[in-house]
Write an enzyme that holds these catalytic residues in place. Structure first.
Site, PDB file in Angstrom:
ATOM      1  CB  ALA A   1      -0.984  -0.035   1.165  1.00 22.56           C
ATOM      2  CB  SER A   2       0.066   4.719   1.014  1.00 24.46           C
ATOM      3  OG  SER A   2      -1.068   4.781   0.181  1.00 24.46           O
ATOM      4  CB  THR A   3       4.190   1.488   3.636  1.00 26.57           C
ATOM      5  OG1 THR A   3       4.199   0.314   2.812  1.00 26.57           O
ATOM      6  CG2 THR A   3       3.084   1.376   4.671  1.00 26.57           C
ATOM      7  CB  VAL A   4       5.924   1.362  -1.468  1.00 27.82           C
ATOM      8  CG1 VAL A   4       5.944   0.014  -0.773  1.00 27.82           C
ATOM      9  CG2 VAL A   4       4.643   1.517  -2.286  1.00 27.82           C
ATOM     10  CE  LYS A   5       0.353   6.560  -2.143  1.00 27.81           C
ATOM     11  NZ  LYS A   5      -0.871   7.248  -1.680  1.00 27.81           N
TER      12      LYS A   5
END
Length: 651
Positions: free
Chosen positions: A344-348
């Site tokens: 999810a958005s943890t990789v942004k």
């Protein structure tokens, strides 16, 4: 005329015949005696050593002696796995004349069951001669006393003391330490193939999971042996020679048991039954890992729910094992290393590093977000942002702070799946982390080749877009997320997450050494700072998605939340957690580090079906940072209770 008498016997001929026969007999006897003497000489003189050895083999037996298994301590010297004496009822077959009668007597006196006898018969097939075979383990004091009174009725049966593994912290460390259990046929085949079987002749248990399995050779030690003289009935007369075993080495691991229990408690809910007044304990499904970013030493690793490893050491019943196996909450799975979720958005922030380095964006690149994004020059479906009305004008800092999906849709489109997957491989996605336990999944970093091999279809542009926000075909483990965060904290230096801290040999501690992975090169210091600053604004920015959880902290930190979809939404379908069954709600993800300037801690977690990452994961990360960076509380930490209303608006 008188006739001459005919001679009836020829004495001379008879004498000659007797002489010839006697001579032949004498020669034959002489030859046979010569052969006998030659054979006796051959046996007694020339083959004396060989026959003496054979005789000794019948008279002298080699009895292997098992070594004591090494102990396991936490980083502060608290014992986590020890050896405790237990008593078992054992039978030496060579000393028993009527085995069936012995079984009947044991049923009457000790209460053994048909299942105990069946296990005994199975065990005896792989047990060496003159070695006792257990039929009943873990005798209590009453059983030992009962046997002692009736021992005269049971020749060949005896009570023996053994050291058995014991885990004093039970389910708190199961997925870290694993457990030891009885050696089975599959283990024997593997040991034989590896040439290690001789070292396990006297050993009953071996490591099956976790640290116990990974460091089995270190913990097991080297078997000793004793030469004993036995009589014709197989009974030991005396010991001729004794070579003591070399005990296994003790080890220290990086886990802090106090922190481990504190983190485990954060995934536990305590309520009171209003009818009975009894306390009800509910374990949340999820996992949390805490790293020291200086070298990625694992300080805590919790997978919830868990189970008591001592059940397997003692020999778990089929009923209890089936219950664990069929438990819908999957307590047997180590979610930290085997749990697979969209990151999810943890990789942004990581995708921002790739995009800035590849020149896809610059620090000043600004885009408008109306709440949706569409592939340029196409009439394909619109990819929605989590905020339906959009975020307005967005640069890279704001894109990370407010977790703007549309910004990263465009970034993923511009990067393409080839560059995107290559960069994420550098951060450790789609690869083993290198942790020193065998139970680990690589998860999946999608590529064109992977999709063709797996789904027999080519890669489409539309497949790349959700990958830009950590969704689509992309999956990761919580440990991979923690490792990637550590790489970002260390400006591209890639450590190997590890549990082992020191090896103790004769009270001398030697630090464990691990080789690092190749560092990420070609990234400017400014790029790393931009990504970290974006994570800082997530926690402290005016519109940071996790600002409420980190309000007024006495330290500064950086973090990123995420919400991973469990199922895909249909066109124009809206996500409403309150209308869904719990197992269909989003997973809450959160990764963070602190203090911001000189990070000492990295915390990453996945809370299954909990909803928003910021609202659910943020408070837990805050509690862990407070516990570690401020004076730890003296009382047992209060359990964290999940909010009654779950929303998907903030991630």
């Amino acid at each position: 005329m008188r006739q001459k008498r005919t001679q009836i016997r020829d004495h001379r001929a008879e004498s000659a015949l007797f002489f010839r026969r006697a001579l032949v007999s004498f020669i034959g006897i002489a030859i046979l005696v010569g052969l006998l003497l030659f054979n006796l000489f051959h046996i007694q003189v020339e083959q004396h050593q060989d026959y003496q050895t054979r005789s000794n083999d019948n008279r002298i037996k080699i009895v292997p002696v098992s070594p004591n298994r090494g102990l396991i301590y936490d980083r502060n010297g608290v014992i986590l796995a020890e050896n405790r004496p237990i008593y078992s009822l054992e039978i030496t077959l060579e000393k028993v004349s009527e085995l069936d009668q012995t079984f009947a007597d044991l049923k009457q006196i000790m209460g053994i069951t048909d299942e105990d006898i069946a296990n005994f018969q199975k065990e005896r097939r792989r047990t060496r001669r003159f070695k006792s075979v257990p039929i009943l383990d873990h005798l209590n004091e009453k059983q030992v006393a009962l046997f002692s009174v009736n021992q005269h009725r049971l020749p060949g049966v005896e009570v023996k003391a053994h050291l058995k593994r014991y885990y004093p912290y039970g389910d708190s460390l199961t997925h870290v330490l694993g457990y030891v259990a009885k050696i089975n046929d599959r283990d024997l085949k593997k040991l034989d193939k590896e040439g290690k079987l001789s070292n396990y002749k006297a050993t009953r248990d071996m490591g099956k999971l976790g640290v116990e399995r990974y460091y089995e050779e270190l913990l097991h030690g080297t078997s000793g042996y004793q030469e004993v003289e036995v009589n014709s009935r197989g009974r030991v007369i005396r010991t001729l020679k004794y070579i003591p075993p070399i005990p296994g080495k003790d080890i220290k691991i990086n886990i802090d048991i106090k922190l481990q229990q504190y983190v485990q408690n954060l995934l536990t809910e305590y309520t009171i039954d209003p009818k009975t007044g009894q306390e009800i304990i509910k374990y949340k499904r999820g996992s949390i890992v805490v790293l020291d970013p200086k070298d990625d030493a694992i300080l805590a690793m919790v997978s919830s729910p868990s189970y008591d490893p001592n059940l397997f050491v003692r020999g778990i019943s089929s009923k209890k094992y089936t219950a664990l196996l069929n438990n819908p909450d999957r307590p047997l799975v180590n979610r930290v290393t085997l749990g697979i979720y969209p990151p999810a958005s943890t990789v942004k922030p990581l995708i921002a590093v790739a995009a800035l380095t590849e020149g896809v964006i610059t620090p000043s690149t600004t885009r408008n977000d109306p709440g949706w994004w569409q592939i340029p020059n196409s009439t394909s479906r619109k990819f929605r942002d989590w905020l339906r009305w959009g975020h307005g004008r967005v640069n890279i800092y704001k894109a990370i702070e407010e977790s703007v999906d549309t910004y990263f849709y465009q970034v993923a489109y511009d990067l393409g799946i080839d560059r995107l997957s290559t960069w994420m491989n550098k951060f450790g996605y789609g690869e083993y982390t290198g942790i020193d336990i065998h139970e680990e999944s690589k998860a999946n970093m999608p590529t064109r080749e992977w999709k063709q091999a797996r789904h027999k279809r080519p890669w489409y542009q539309g497949d790349t877009i959700p990958v830009g926000i950590g969704q689509g075909y992309w999956t990761a483990t919580p440990l991979q997320i923690a490792k990637a965060t550590s790489v970002l904290v260390n400006s591209g230096v890639v450590h190997r997450p590890h549990l082992l801290k020191n090896i103790i040999d004769n009270k001398v501690e030697s630090p464990a050494k691990f080789e690092n992975f190749p560092s990420i090169t070609g990234v400017s210091p400014q790029t790393w700072e931009i990504a970290r600053e974006g994570m800082h604004r997530v926690l402290y920015g005016h519109r940071g998605t996790a600002r409420k959880a980190f309000y007024n902290t006495p330290y500064q930190a950086g973090g990123k939340s995420g919400s991973a979809q469990v199922f895909g939404l249909a066109k124009n379908q809206k996500y409403n957690a309150e209308e869904l069954e719990e197992h269909l709600r989003d997973h809450a993800l959160f990764t963070a580090f602190a203090p911001f300037e000189k990070p000492q801690v990295v915390v990453s977690m996945v809370l299954e079906n909990a909803g928003g990452g910021s609202s659910n994961g943020g408070p837990i990360a805050r509690k862990i940072f407070d516990h570690m960076l401020i004076d730890p509380p003296t009382e047992t930490p209060a359990p964290l209770v999940a909010p009654t209303k779950v929303t998907a608006e903030v991630r």
